[in-house]
Design an enzyme around this catalytic site. Sequence first.
Site, PDB file in Angstrom:
ATOM      1  N   ASP A 151       0.820  -1.219   0.000  1.00  0.00           N
ATOM      2  CA  ASP A 151       0.000   0.000   0.000  1.00  0.00           C
ATOM      3  C   ASP A 151       0.843   1.252   0.000  1.00  0.00           C
ATOM      4  O   ASP A 151       0.529   2.232  -0.658  1.00  0.00           O
ATOM      5  CB  ASP A 151      -0.907   0.034   1.238  1.00  0.00           C
ATOM      6  CG  ASP A 151      -2.003  -1.004   1.129  1.00  0.00           C
ATOM      7  OD1 ASP A 151      -2.199  -1.527   0.013  1.00  0.00           O
ATOM      8  OD2 ASP A 151      -2.629  -1.306   2.160  1.00  0.00           O
ATOM      9  N   GLU A 209      -6.438 -30.391 -19.228  1.00  0.00           N
ATOM     10  CA  GLU A 209      -6.492 -29.352 -18.193  1.00  0.00           C
ATOM     11  C   GLU A 209      -7.917 -29.267 -17.674  1.00  0.00           C
ATOM     12  O   GLU A 209      -8.836 -29.823 -18.275  1.00  0.00           O
ATOM     13  CB  GLU A 209      -6.029 -28.008 -18.768  1.00  0.00           C
ATOM     14  CG  GLU A 209      -6.910 -27.510 -19.884  1.00  0.00           C
ATOM     15  CD  GLU A 209      -6.457 -26.178 -20.469  1.00  0.00           C
ATOM     16  OE1 GLU A 209      -5.416 -25.644 -20.055  1.00  0.00           O
ATOM     17  OE2 GLU A 209      -7.178 -25.688 -21.343  1.00  0.00           O
ATOM     18  N   LYS A 231     -11.704 -28.144 -16.833  1.00  0.00           N
ATOM     19  CA  LYS A 231     -12.738 -27.323 -17.449  1.00  0.00           C
ATOM     20  C   LYS A 231     -13.321 -26.484 -16.325  1.00  0.00           C
ATOM     21  O   LYS A 231     -13.987 -26.994 -15.429  1.00  0.00           O
ATOM     22  CB  LYS A 231     -13.819 -28.188 -18.101  1.00  0.00           C
ATOM     23  CG  LYS A 231     -14.857 -27.348 -18.828  1.00  0.00           C
ATOM     24  CD  LYS A 231     -15.741 -28.202 -19.710  1.00  0.00           C
ATOM     25  CE  LYS A 231     -16.598 -27.358 -20.642  1.00  0.00           C
ATOM     26  NZ  LYS A 231     -17.480 -26.416 -19.979  1.00  0.00           N
ATOM     27  N   ASP A 289     -15.583 -23.779 -14.409  1.00  0.00           N
ATOM     28  CA  ASP A 289     -16.991 -23.406 -14.513  1.00  0.00           C
ATOM     29  C   ASP A 289     -17.132 -21.923 -14.200  1.00  0.00           C
ATOM     30  O   ASP A 289     -17.268 -21.521 -13.049  1.00  0.00           O
ATOM     31  CB  ASP A 289     -17.800 -24.250 -13.522  1.00  0.00           C
ATOM     32  CG  ASP A 289     -19.259 -24.313 -13.906  1.00  0.00           C
ATOM     33  OD1 ASP A 289     -19.605 -23.817 -14.995  1.00  0.00           O
ATOM     34  OD2 ASP A 289     -20.045 -24.860 -13.123  1.00  0.00           O
ATOM     35  N   ARG A 332     -17.693 -13.617 -24.322  1.00  0.00           N
ATOM     36  CA  ARG A 332     -17.820 -14.557 -25.429  1.00  0.00           C
ATOM     37  C   ARG A 332     -18.920 -14.144 -26.408  1.00  0.00           C
ATOM     38  O   ARG A 332     -18.759 -14.249 -27.616  1.00  0.00           O
ATOM     39  CB  ARG A 332     -18.115 -15.963 -24.889  1.00  0.00           C
ATOM     40  CG  ARG A 332     -18.237 -16.983 -25.973  1.00  0.00           C
ATOM     41  CD  ARG A 332     -18.494 -18.368 -25.420  1.00  0.00           C
ATOM     42  NE  ARG A 332     -18.457 -19.337 -26.493  1.00  0.00           N
ATOM     43  CZ  ARG A 332     -19.452 -19.558 -27.328  1.00  0.00           C
ATOM     44  NH1 ARG A 332     -20.569 -18.866 -27.202  1.00  0.00           N
ATOM     45  NH2 ARG A 332     -19.333 -20.451 -28.290  1.00  0.00           N
ATOM     46  N   GLU A 358     -11.128 -18.424 -18.681  1.00  0.00           N
ATOM     47  CA  GLU A 358     -12.381 -18.417 -17.944  1.00  0.00           C
ATOM     48  C   GLU A 358     -12.231 -17.516 -16.716  1.00  0.00           C
ATOM     49  O   GLU A 358     -11.218 -17.577 -16.024  1.00  0.00           O
ATOM     50  CB  GLU A 358     -12.678 -19.865 -17.505  1.00  0.00           C
ATOM     51  CG  GLU A 358     -14.101 -20.139 -17.181  1.00  0.00           C
ATOM     52  CD  GLU A 358     -14.990 -20.432 -18.403  1.00  0.00           C
ATOM     53  OE1 GLU A 358     -14.547 -20.212 -19.556  1.00  0.00           O
ATOM     54  OE2 GLU A 358     -16.124 -20.862 -18.186  1.00  0.00           O
ATOM     55  N   TYR A 365      -7.029 -20.577 -20.901  1.00  0.00           N
ATOM     56  CA  TYR A 365      -7.068 -21.952 -21.414  1.00  0.00           C
ATOM     57  C   TYR A 365      -6.669 -22.044 -22.874  1.00  0.00           C
ATOM     58  O   TYR A 365      -6.694 -23.128 -23.449  1.00  0.00           O
ATOM     59  CB  TYR A 365      -8.425 -22.608 -21.173  1.00  0.00           C
ATOM     60  CG  TYR A 365      -9.620 -21.904 -21.773  1.00  0.00           C
ATOM     61  CD1 TYR A 365      -9.766 -21.742 -23.145  1.00  0.00           C
ATOM     62  CD2 TYR A 365     -10.630 -21.404 -20.951  1.00  0.00           C
ATOM     63  CE1 TYR A 365     -10.858 -21.095 -23.683  1.00  0.00           C
ATOM     64  CE2 TYR A 365     -11.731 -20.759 -21.485  1.00  0.00           C
ATOM     65  CZ  TYR A 365     -11.838 -20.602 -22.856  1.00  0.00           C
ATOM     66  OH  TYR A 365     -12.917 -19.960 -23.389  1.00  0.00           O
ATOM     67  N   LYS A 423     -16.840 -34.477 -19.125  1.00  0.00           N
ATOM     68  CA  LYS A 423     -17.527 -33.862 -17.996  1.00  0.00           C
ATOM     69  C   LYS A 423     -17.453 -34.710 -16.718  1.00  0.00           C
ATOM     70  O   LYS A 423     -17.401 -35.934 -16.781  1.00  0.00           O
ATOM     71  CB  LYS A 423     -19.008 -33.609 -18.345  1.00  0.00           C
ATOM     72  CG  LYS A 423     -19.219 -32.705 -19.544  1.00  0.00           C
ATOM     73  CD  LYS A 423     -18.830 -31.266 -19.285  1.00  0.00           C
ATOM     74  CE  LYS A 423     -19.804 -30.524 -18.404  1.00  0.00           C
ATOM     75  NZ  LYS A 423     -20.934 -29.915 -19.121  1.00  0.00           N
ATOM     76  N   CYS A 448     -40.936 -19.337  17.831  1.00  0.00           N
ATOM     77  CA  CYS A 448     -39.725 -20.148  17.750  1.00  0.00           C
ATOM     78  C   CYS A 448     -40.127 -21.627  17.689  1.00  0.00           C
ATOM     79  O   CYS A 448     -40.911 -22.085  18.530  1.00  0.00           O
ATOM     80  CB  CYS A 448     -38.829 -19.893  18.960  1.00  0.00           C
ATOM     81  SG  CYS A 448     -37.429 -21.037  19.015  1.00  0.00           S
ATOM     82  N   CYS A 469     -38.554 -23.208  21.291  1.00  0.00           N
ATOM     83  CA  CYS A 469     -39.022 -22.833  22.637  1.00  0.00           C
ATOM     84  C   CYS A 469     -40.394 -22.176  22.609  1.00  0.00           C
ATOM     85  O   CYS A 469     -40.928 -21.822  23.648  1.00  0.00           O
ATOM     86  CB  CYS A 469     -38.006 -21.916  23.306  1.00  0.00           C
ATOM     87  SG  CYS A 469     -37.977 -20.268  22.576  1.00  0.00           S
ATOM     88  N   CYS A 484     -35.143 -15.596  17.497  1.00  0.00           N
ATOM     89  CA  CYS A 484     -35.680 -16.026  18.777  1.00  0.00           C
ATOM     90  C   CYS A 484     -34.911 -15.231  19.831  1.00  0.00           C
ATOM     91  O   CYS A 484     -33.688 -15.220  19.835  1.00  0.00           O
ATOM     92  CB  CYS A 484     -35.445 -17.520  18.989  1.00  0.00           C
ATOM     93  SG  CYS A 484     -35.771 -18.014  20.697  1.00  0.00           S
ATOM     94  N   CYS A 496     -33.577 -20.447  25.282  1.00  0.00           N
ATOM     95  CA  CYS A 496     -34.091 -21.364  24.246  1.00  0.00           C
ATOM     96  C   CYS A 496     -33.103 -22.511  24.089  1.00  0.00           C
ATOM     97  O   CYS A 496     -31.899 -22.307  23.919  1.00  0.00           O
ATOM     98  CB  CYS A 496     -34.256 -20.612  22.934  1.00  0.00           C
ATOM     99  SG  CYS A 496     -34.616 -21.701  21.553  1.00  0.00           S
TER     100      CYS A 496
END
Length: 652
Positions: free
Chosen positions: A34, A108, A110, A112, A131, A165, A217, A304, A398, A401, A414, A419
């Site tokens: 910083d 490699e 895939k 998500d 994309r 990705e 990728y 997959k 609740c 209780c 609650c 309780c």
Amino acid sequence: MNNQEYEKAVKQLNLYSYHYYVLDDPITTDEIYDKLYHEVLAYESTHKEHILDSSPTQRVGDSISDGFTKAPHLSRMWSLEDVFNSEDLEKWLTKTYKLDKNISFYCEPKYDGASLNLIYEDGILTQGITRGDGEVGELITQNVKTIRSVPLTIEYKEKIEIRGEVVIFKDEFEKINQDRAKNGEAVFANPRNAAAGSLRQLDSRITASRNLVFLPYGVGENSLEHKLLSQKMAYIYSLGFKKPPLSATCSDAKEIQVIYDEMCANRDGYEMMLDGMVVKVDEISAQIDMGYTVKNPRFSVAYKFPAIEKITTVKDITLQVGRTGVVTPVALVEPTNIDGVVVERATLHNFDEIDRKDIRLNDKVIILRSGDVIPKIIKVLTHERNGSEAKYIRPTFCPVCKSELLDEGVLLKCQNLRCEARVINSIIYFASKSCLNIDGLGNKIVEALFSSGLVKSVVDLFSLTLDNLLVLEGFKEKKSQNLLSSIESAKGCEFWRFVNSLGIEHIGEVASKTLSSNFGSGFVDATKDEIVLCDGIGEEMAESVLEFVRVNKDTIALLQEILKPIEPQQRVEASENPFKDKTVVLTGSMSESRDAIKEILENLGAKVSGSVSKKTDFVIYGEDAGSKYDKAVSLGVECLSEQQMRSKIEQA
Ligand code: IVH
């Protein structure tokens, strides 16, 4: 700072950031980063013409756009053909070997997430494009620049498209959703949606706050001359991009399967979500010969992993009452096997979430389970409704209780301190890893101890006897002895564990450590002003400590008496010296570690604080002192160099 120093500082900052964000191996502290960053910023404010494209200041998300423009990819972004099992992979391999017998494969993960195309010209990131339809996407360059694992400049000077990705790590995803649930905002269904949504924010400050990660990728248009894809990728990583957690070159189906099995088995352990493994022909010339079908490259396939999203039915909604009294709805679903685990429950976060998603009893829903991500309902299949579904009505009492719930809108609470659910969960929390770490005190046992009447509060744990335990079901001599001795070994714990185990609202492990090291057992007498002086502790946290102490002073004293936690650095009263009872702040790098200097000062009776305020008596600065030094000067706080500090001590 002159221009040469400026350029050196930018390089240094980028090196720090490369180690932190790309290699996952930090080589400096936030503070040093910083400080240098602010020097760079200060130089740039008066030398606008010298600002480098590679400067980290160019990443700041401060632009708000009113829409994205469309931009074409230089070469098309394709998608992949999927296969779901080893037979289909074999078929794909047979097909591919027919095109070329002499090939090997690069495997490699895939990832998500959301795909992104980066265009570098003359070594500078000029465009970041989503994309889109594969030909044309949206120009989101400003947002992309906030992603720390995307280099702003690279050493390669030819025009190149680098594809990858954008993902959100699983722990970050959980944090974002917890915050959103707390604030009454809609939660993201999965890390992929969170990544895609964050990338397309009109306000790039939001993108910047989401800690997105870019994983390359492949390349689009490029004039790299490597003969193998694996070499190309190694070159891309060497330009400053992040490597996959696992990749390999394989020569046949058997080797591919080994890597697949390994990746799939470790799937939960990776920081990012994977939905499969991508297999690509490694020889670039073979790739070119094979070419593309209308949709997919022939040289590559997505193998997959088993799905972690399944369709099931909501059977009921039950309520859980946590130790703070917050009531959380949990969906009970038709038991469903997801990747080897039978899922019967899914979190619903809070009651707003039920309304927002309009989840009804008997609804067909899609649930997601992935590793440590708690199973959740991500979609209601409203088109499957047949009239048998029933709306869920918010509780007013609740479930445990039966006392009336406090409806705070997003949260229902609650308020009954006695309780049963609150008490049991507080005991479980008290014994948990980050508190007293008492082995053998899991949910079931705590419930048994509570319902037998032996343990009504954490204090009772310490008067349990062997005879007490032996009457409980399943408790033989050995098990009982073990439990008693693990309870006994909680005595003499580190002080912060004691503080954390109290379960003070807003005070977690980090704040407990801060409170302990600053005050030790004196934390019960600390004033709000003193508490907020501590690093990382704000007003709300300080107030929560004071309120807790006010209400629970006796219990705290009793527990401390029982546990006898070790006072952090117990000190003898210091003799008179210039630092005794003074508040001191350290900044910059010194001849010894910061902790060592802190220790010297604390032994002299000084309080070493993290931030400068009007109440600071001295700022002691080392080399490269930064904003704390500037602040001290502006507040008129006395500043001493390390040397001056040492002479003062010697003279005393
Ligand atoms: S290669 C040549 N490799 O999956 C085809 N794609 O259906 C280009 N993805 O849109 C894709 N990880 O967003 C490739 N290691 C990986 C990938 C990957 C994730 C995504 C990508 C693409 C989709 C393919």
